[in-house]
Design a protein around this motif. Structure first.
Motif, mmCIF file in Angstrom:
data_model
loop_
_atom_site.group_PDB
_atom_site.id
_atom_site.type_symbol
_atom_site.label_atom_id
_atom_site.label_comp_id
_atom_site.label_asym_id
_atom_site.label_seq_id
_atom_site.Cartn_x
_atom_site.Cartn_y
_atom_site.Cartn_z
ATOM 1 N N ALA A 200 0.818 -1.215 0.000
ATOM 2 C CA ALA A 200 0.000 0.000 0.000
ATOM 3 C C ALA A 200 0.857 1.271 0.000
ATOM 4 C CB ALA A 200 -0.928 0.009 1.210
ATOM 5 N N TYR A 201 2.047 1.196 0.613
ATOM 6 C CA TYR A 201 2.933 2.360 0.723
ATOM 7 C C TYR A 201 4.352 1.964 0.276
ATOM 8 C CZ TYR A 201 -0.845 3.683 3.916
ATOM 9 O OH TYR A 201 -2.068 3.947 4.480
ATOM 10 N N PRO A 202 4.509 1.602 -0.987
ATOM 11 C CA PRO A 202 5.790 1.026 -1.422
ATOM 12 C C PRO A 202 6.988 1.945 -1.223
ATOM 13 C CG PRO A 202 4.405 1.589 -3.308
ATOM 14 C CD PRO A 202 3.544 1.710 -2.098
ATOM 15 N N ALA A 203 6.884 3.208 -1.607
ATOM 16 C CA ALA A 203 8.036 4.103 -1.518
ATOM 17 C C ALA A 203 8.382 4.431 -0.071
ATOM 18 C CB ALA A 203 7.766 5.391 -2.301
ATOM 19 N N LEU A 204 7.378 4.855 0.700
ATOM 20 C CA LEU A 204 7.626 5.253 2.088
ATOM 21 C C LEU A 204 8.067 4.069 2.939
ATOM 22 C CD1 LEU A 204 7.525 7.558 4.117
ATOM 23 C CD2 LEU A 204 5.097 7.035 4.494
ATOM 24 N N SER A 205 7.439 2.920 2.728
ATOM 25 C CA SER A 205 7.796 1.733 3.489
ATOM 26 C C SER A 205 9.251 1.335 3.228
ATOM 27 C CB SER A 205 6.858 0.578 3.128
ATOM 28 O OG SER A 205 7.265 -0.613 3.759
ATOM 29 N N ALA A 206 9.661 1.362 1.970
ATOM 30 C CA ALA A 206 11.044 0.986 1.637
ATOM 31 C C ALA A 206 12.050 1.939 2.304
ATOM 32 C CB ALA A 206 11.230 0.996 0.126
ATOM 33 N N MET A 207 11.740 3.227 2.328
ATOM 34 C CA MET A 207 12.649 4.194 2.958
ATOM 35 C C MET A 207 12.770 3.949 4.458
ATOM 36 S SD MET A 207 11.671 7.791 1.107
ATOM 37 C CE MET A 207 11.916 8.039 -0.652
ATOM 38 N N MET A 208 11.630 3.715 5.116
ATOM 39 C CA MET A 208 11.667 3.496 6.567
ATOM 40 C C MET A 208 12.368 2.192 6.910
ATOM 41 S SD MET A 208 10.357 6.210 7.835
ATOM 42 C CE MET A 208 10.919 7.136 6.395
ATOM 43 N N ARG A 209 12.124 1.154 6.135
ATOM 44 C CA ARG A 209 12.758 -0.134 6.405
ATOM 45 C C ARG A 209 14.261 -0.080 6.126
ATOM 46 N NH1 ARG A 209 8.957 -4.392 6.907
ATOM 47 N NH2 ARG A 209 6.824 -3.585 6.696
ATOM 48 N N ALA A 210 14.671 0.836 5.242
ATOM 49 C CA ALA A 210 16.097 1.005 4.973
ATOM 50 C C ALA A 210 16.781 1.883 6.021
ATOM 51 C CB ALA A 210 16.300 1.619 3.586
ATOM 52 N N GLY A 211 15.997 2.400 6.965
ATOM 53 C CA GLY A 211 16.579 3.179 8.056
ATOM 54 C C GLY A 211 16.799 4.635 7.737
ATOM 55 N N LEU A 212 15.924 5.229 6.926
ATOM 56 C CA LEU A 212 16.103 6.625 6.533
ATOM 57 C C LEU A 212 16.265 7.545 7.737
ATOM 58 C CD1 LEU A 212 16.006 8.942 4.416
ATOM 59 C CD2 LEU A 212 13.523 8.949 4.719
#
Length: 249
Positions: A200-212
């Protein structure tokens, strides 16, 4: 001639002077300064007509001879609390607008009660308009038209206001976040990484999971303020370049 609203006439010293009756004991500047002192010490919630009257040594009803209402007093305070704008000196338009916007933001952080003053826009007082004038003057030598210059300064003012509001909110803390154990950007990022659905939130989720936000300096890093300001000024610079006459054109 346009009839000025009473509060504007007071700010500019344009009220009719009565030659009848006793000489006034007070003036608007003294009352405004007293109200600002209270706000600096106790916040905007501490400002009342009775409290200001006590500070200047008159009965509350006597204050209304000089200030029509508390709302008018707040408008006077919003202008009276503003110091002179930064001097430009030899700075380029862009360098000056960096200094100007930062000073605008820092003023709001030094006196955060200004963030809570309702109904003070657009500015109409002499101190606030001096800031507007200096920023417009910095753009005077550019190819922008008057409307574009005005819009640039309005955008920078809005940016200073929004950044100051965010920084102040995070500095004083938000009980809702504190209760949830979120005390900074890193905690916020961890919570988002946990709740966001990657589909549902591909871009934001990827950034948070990458530790932004994991190594963030916090909510109020100055680098974030400068990054946003540079984005705005890059756009202004690009607009000026587009407006410049083309060789042979």
């Amino acid at each position: 001639m346009t009839e000025l609203p009473p509060v504007v006439a007071r700010m500019w010293g344009r009220e009719p002077v009565s030659r009848r009756g006793p000489r006034p004991r007070l003036d608007v500047a003294t009352i405004t300064a007293a109200a600002i002192e209270i706000a600096d010490a106790d916040g905007l919630a501490g400002v009342s007509m009775s409290g200001v009257a006590a500070r200047v040594g008159v009965a509350p009803m006597a204050l209304y001879r000089y200030v029509g209402s508390k709302d008018e007093l707040l408008v006077l305070m919003a202008d009276g609390a503003v110091p002179p704008p930064p001097e430009r000196g030899e700075l380029t338009w862009r360098a000056y607008l960096v200094v100007w916007t930062r000073a605008n933001r820092d003023l709001l952080l030094r006196r955060p009660w200004l963030l809570s003053v309702p109904g003070v826009n657009p500015p109409m007082g002499p101190r606030q308009l001096r800031w507007l004038d200096r920023a417009l003057d910095a753009l005077a030598g550019t190819e922008l038209d008057d409307g574009e210059k005005f819009n640039v300064v309005t955008a920078l003012s809005g940016y200073a206001l929004s950044d100051a509001t965010l920084v102040h909110t995070m500095m004083i803390g938000d009980p809702r976040l504190d209760d949830a154990g979120i005390t900074g950007a890193a905690d916020y990022g961890e919570v988002l990484a946990e709740v966001l659905d990657p589909e549902a939130y591909p871009a934001l989720s990827a950034m948070m999971r990458a530790g932004l936000l994991r190594t963030s300096e916090g909510w109020t890093a100055d680098s974030d303020f400068l990054f946003g300001l540079d984005l705005l000024l890059d756009g202004v610079e690009a607009l000026i370049a587009r407006r410049a006459p083309r060789p042979g054109g």
